[in-house]
Design an enzyme around this catalytic site. Structure first.
Site, short mmCIF file in Angstrom:
data_model
loop_
_atom_site.label_atom_id
_atom_site.label_comp_id
_atom_site.label_asym_id
_atom_site.label_seq_id
_atom_site.Cartn_x
_atom_site.Cartn_y
_atom_site.Cartn_z
N CYS A 277 35.99 49.25 96.37
CA CYS A 277 36.84 48.06 96.22
C CYS A 277 37.22 47.45 97.57
CB CYS A 277 38.10 48.41 95.42
SG CYS A 277 38.99 49.83 96.05
N HIS B 73 44.57 45.01 97.75
CA HIS B 73 44.33 45.60 99.07
C HIS B 73 44.37 44.52 100.15
CE1 HIS B 73 43.37 48.97 96.70
NE2 HIS B 73 42.06 48.97 96.77
#
Length: 283
Positions: A149, A241
């Site tokens: 990811c 993130h």
């Protein structure tokens, strides 16, 4: 239009739930099978799942009976949200049985004949499927992976900059707790804290972008010759993130030139026809 039946492996986990959420009302696909561990098998999905996302499971999926990992599947297309240690054997078995397996797991990402794909970046790498089938003796089956990811946004940001010849990359990530899956990081470790190490993440950030940005030459991908380093941190944020990137470019473009290639980047024309493809991959 008749929709293609698909199966979800690891359907009760956080990533499996995200697959289900994203595939709800998809114009091409319809979830017909959900697969999970032995403790969930034979229950309805509604009974087996602890839904951690917003809302609730789609009604059609909630009524499905969960299959066990060893059960045979009828869906030609399989999305895998399995943990890597489990995925290693299960995904290969299903691909060899004729299913096309699209995996979120890291188990097979770096295998030379397995496409590691961000469609807007390296759609041509899907041609590895022909090599994979020939090498492994598969006919209709295939194994395709997506990236870690955090590798994904790094690669997406670098792809338009390939014309400027990146040579060195330094990445520092601040990764949300959702990336650890459910139940995630122990609260006593993460509350009011930053954990300055995530096992296995730094290696992925060094190797995966190089493969995805590499060129398909003959029967293999030649990785981008990029000198890279990474430091990955877990932070007390639920979702999303943050990645800080420092990149050295051999051609020394101006800031305006960099902004222009980001703004104008579209990726493959084939990919732009997909129903979920963004008009502008880089925002």
């Amino acid at each position: 239009m008749t929709k293609l039946p698909v199966a979800i492996l690891g359907a009760t986990g956080a990533v499996g739930q995200r697959f289900i959420q994203l595939l709800e009302n998809h114009p091409w696909f319809e979830i017909q099978e959900v697969v999970a561990s032995e403790r969930s098998a034979s229950k309805t999905y509604a009974e087996a799942v602890n839904w951690v996302l917003d809302g609730s499971p789609p009604k059609q999926v909630a009524q499905l009976v969960v299959k066990a990992l060893e059960d045979e599947l009828s869906s030609p297309l399989v999305f895998s949200a399995l943990p890597s240690d489990v995925a290693r054997e299960v995904e290969l078995r299903l691909a060899s049985a004729g299913h096309i397996v699209c995996s979120n797991a890291s188990a097979h990402r770096m295998a030379p004949d397995v496409p590691l794909v961000i469609p807007e970046v390296n759609a041509e790498h899907i041609e590895l499927i022909d090599i994979q089938r020939k090498k492994r003796g598969w006919t209709s089956g295939a194994l395709i992976t997506n990236s870690n990811c955090t590798s994904m946004p790094v690669t997406m940001a670098l792809a338009p900059l390939l014309i400027f010849e990146p040579t060195h990359l330094n990445v520092v990530s601040m990764q949300a707790i959702s990336g650890a899956g459910y139940p995630g990081v122990p609260s006593y470790d993460i509350l009011d804290n930053v954990i300055p190490f995530i096992k296995g993440e730094e290696e992925k950030l060094v190797t995966e972008p190089a493969k995805m940005l590499g060129k398909l030459v003959g029967d293999a991908v030649l990785p981008l010759p990029l000198i890279a380093s990474a430091a990955c941190n877990r932070v007390p944020v639920v979702d999303g993130h943050l990645v800080n990137i420092a990149v050295t470019l051999a051609k020394r473009p101006s800031l305006d030139e960099i902004k222009a290639v980001w703004q104008n980047y579209t990726g493959s024309s084939i990919v732009r026809q997909l129903p979920s493809a963004p008009k502008h991959p880089v925002i």
